[in-house]
Design a protein around this motif. Structure first.
Motif, PDB file in Angstrom:
ATOM      1  N   UNK A  33      -9.203  -6.899   1.417  1.00 43.26           N
ATOM      2  CA  UNK A  33      -8.357  -7.163   2.479  1.00 43.26           C
ATOM      3  C   UNK A  33      -7.613  -8.280   2.374  1.00 43.26           C
ATOM      4  N   UNK A  34      -8.072  -9.469   2.031  1.00 40.91           N
ATOM      5  CA  UNK A  34      -7.245 -10.717   1.959  1.00 40.91           C
ATOM      6  C   UNK A  34      -6.198 -10.650   0.955  1.00 40.91           C
ATOM      7  N   UNK A  35      -6.353  -9.926  -0.155  1.00 41.25           N
ATOM      8  CA  UNK A  35      -5.165  -9.427  -1.306  1.00 41.25           C
ATOM      9  C   UNK A  35      -4.311  -8.662  -0.768  1.00 41.25           C
ATOM     10  N   UNK A  36      -4.581  -7.648   0.108  1.00 38.67           N
ATOM     11  CA  UNK A  36      -3.700  -6.667   0.920  1.00 38.67           C
ATOM     12  C   UNK A  36      -2.849  -7.491   1.980  1.00 38.67           C
ATOM     13  N   UNK A  37      -3.607  -8.368   2.620  1.00 38.21           N
ATOM     14  CA  UNK A  37      -2.917  -9.296   3.635  1.00 38.21           C
ATOM     15  C   UNK A  37      -1.712 -10.058   2.829  1.00 38.21           C
ATOM     16  N   UNK A  38      -1.859 -10.591   1.772  1.00 37.31           N
ATOM     17  CA  UNK A  38      -1.094 -11.501   1.137  1.00 37.31           C
ATOM     18  C   UNK A  38       0.103 -10.536   0.473  1.00 37.31           C
ATOM     19  N   UNK A  39      -0.395  -9.555  -0.021  1.00 43.33           N
ATOM     20  CA  UNK A  39       0.766  -8.689  -0.508  1.00 43.33           C
ATOM     21  C   UNK A  39       1.806  -8.262   0.506  1.00 43.33           C
ATOM     22  N   UNK A  40       1.254  -7.770   1.839  1.00 42.58           N
ATOM     23  CA  UNK A  40       2.143  -7.315   2.955  1.00 42.58           C
ATOM     24  C   UNK A  40       2.712  -8.484   3.305  1.00 42.58           C
TER      25      UNK A  40
END
Length: 80
Positions: free
Chosen positions: A32-39
């Protein structure tokens, strides 16, 4: 607000990185944290691309307005 690094990116660089960010998000497998950073990075890159495109549009509009102005002046001179 974009970072200095993003502001230094050219349109093609920002677009290519944005494509990679989208691909990684679509594939999944990130936390989730990586996805948010990518977003967030994707949003930043999209903003950079928009700024480049808006700048290009303004330059084109100015060039076209200059052409029209020259044509108008040439037509007025021919009519005198």
């Amino acid at each position: 607000m974009t970072s200095n690094v993003s502001e230094a990116l050219g349109y093609e660089q920002a677009r290519d990185e944005l494509i990679e960010v989208v691909r990684r998000l679509e594939v999944g497998g990130t936390t989730l944290e990586e996805s948010l950073a990518l977003w967030e990075r994707g949003e930043e890159l999209a903003k950079v691309c928009r700024q480049w495109l808006e700048g290009a549009r303004k330059r084109l509009d100015a060039a076209l307005a200059g052409e029209r102005s020259e044509e108008t002046e040439a037509g007025a001179e021919a009519g005198t």
